[in-house]
Design a protein around this motif. Sequence first.
Motif, PDB file in Angstrom:
ATOM      1  N   SER A  39      22.005 -28.555 -31.865  1.00 39.03           N
ATOM      2  CA  SER A  39      22.904 -28.830 -32.991  1.00 39.03           C
ATOM      3  C   SER A  39      22.714 -27.876 -34.167  1.00 39.03           C
ATOM      4  O   SER A  39      23.580 -27.794 -35.037  1.00 39.03           O
ATOM      5  N   GLN A  40      21.611 -27.159 -34.207  1.00 42.61           N
ATOM      6  CA  GLN A  40      21.302 -26.283 -35.344  1.00 42.61           C
ATOM      7  C   GLN A  40      21.769 -24.848 -35.083  1.00 42.61           C
ATOM      8  O   GLN A  40      20.972 -23.907 -35.062  1.00 42.61           O
ATOM      9  N   THR A  41      23.061 -24.680 -34.923  1.00 35.19           N
ATOM     10  CA  THR A  41      23.611 -23.376 -34.545  1.00 35.19           C
ATOM     11  C   THR A  41      23.455 -22.303 -35.624  1.00 35.19           C
ATOM     12  O   THR A  41      23.525 -21.118 -35.316  1.00 35.19           O
ATOM     13  N   GLU A  42      23.223 -22.714 -36.870  1.00 35.76           N
ATOM     14  CA  GLU A  42      23.050 -21.717 -37.926  1.00 35.76           C
ATOM     15  C   GLU A  42      21.740 -20.947 -37.774  1.00 35.76           C
ATOM     16  O   GLU A  42      21.617 -19.818 -38.255  1.00 35.76           O
ATOM     17  N   THR A  43      20.767 -21.523 -37.085  1.00 38.17           N
ATOM     18  CA  THR A  43      19.476 -20.848 -36.893  1.00 38.17           C
ATOM     19  C   THR A  43      19.048 -20.741 -35.429  1.00 38.17           C
ATOM     20  O   THR A  43      18.017 -20.134 -35.147  1.00 38.17           O
ATOM     21  N   ARG A  44      19.821 -21.308 -34.512  1.00 37.16           N
ATOM     22  CA  ARG A  44      19.404 -21.322 -33.114  1.00 37.16           C
ATOM     23  C   ARG A  44      20.540 -20.986 -32.159  1.00 37.16           C
ATOM     24  O   ARG A  44      21.698 -21.241 -32.452  1.00 37.16           O
ATOM     25  N   ARG A  45      20.149 -20.460 -30.994  1.00 34.45           N
ATOM     26  CA  ARG A  45      21.089 -20.268 -29.893  1.00 34.45           C
ATOM     27  C   ARG A  45      20.361 -20.587 -28.597  1.00 34.45           C
ATOM     28  O   ARG A  45      19.264 -20.098 -28.353  1.00 34.45           O
ATOM     29  N   ARG A 101      21.211 -11.353 -35.639  1.00 33.36           N
ATOM     30  CA  ARG A 101      20.946 -12.220 -36.796  1.00 33.36           C
ATOM     31  C   ARG A 101      20.001 -11.583 -37.810  1.00 33.36           C
ATOM     32  O   ARG A 101      19.620 -12.218 -38.785  1.00 33.36           O
TER      33      ARG A 101
END
Length: 149
Positions: A39-45, A101
């Motif tokens: 769910s934390q797409t701003e910091t994870r993939r 990123r």
Amino acid sequence: MSFSLRDLLLHDVPAVAQLEVELFPVDAWPLEMFLAEVSQTETRRYLLAESESEGRLVGYAGVMCIDATADIQTIGVLPGFEGRGIGTAMLTELLAEARHRGAAEVLLEVRADNPRAQNLYTLTGFEHIHTRRKYYRDGVDAWVMRLIL
């Protein structure tokens, strides 16, 4: 064997959590942790590897990027599919994501008793920079490895 990579989506999490228990029985992440991570797409993939011939999940991997540091959160490949380039392909994609990123370095932990994974990381340019004693629940040490991008 041909395989494809795609982004891991929320509806994939239950299958990945089951695979996690199979691959890492001692240190498996709970389902809730996977849900939070994805769910934390701003910091994870997170990625999935799927066998094209069998149409099934054969691996998964994830990276977290915060500022100039990326961390490989996990890489897992089913034992029957190891040695076919799946782990390398997922790691390559995660490193590209880290670069995209703005990461300057990538860190990871790998079990001291996992020479296959250590070899993958070393061949990719990672260096063993530290050992965390008894890091895993079963008392095995973790190697901290770093790649400067």
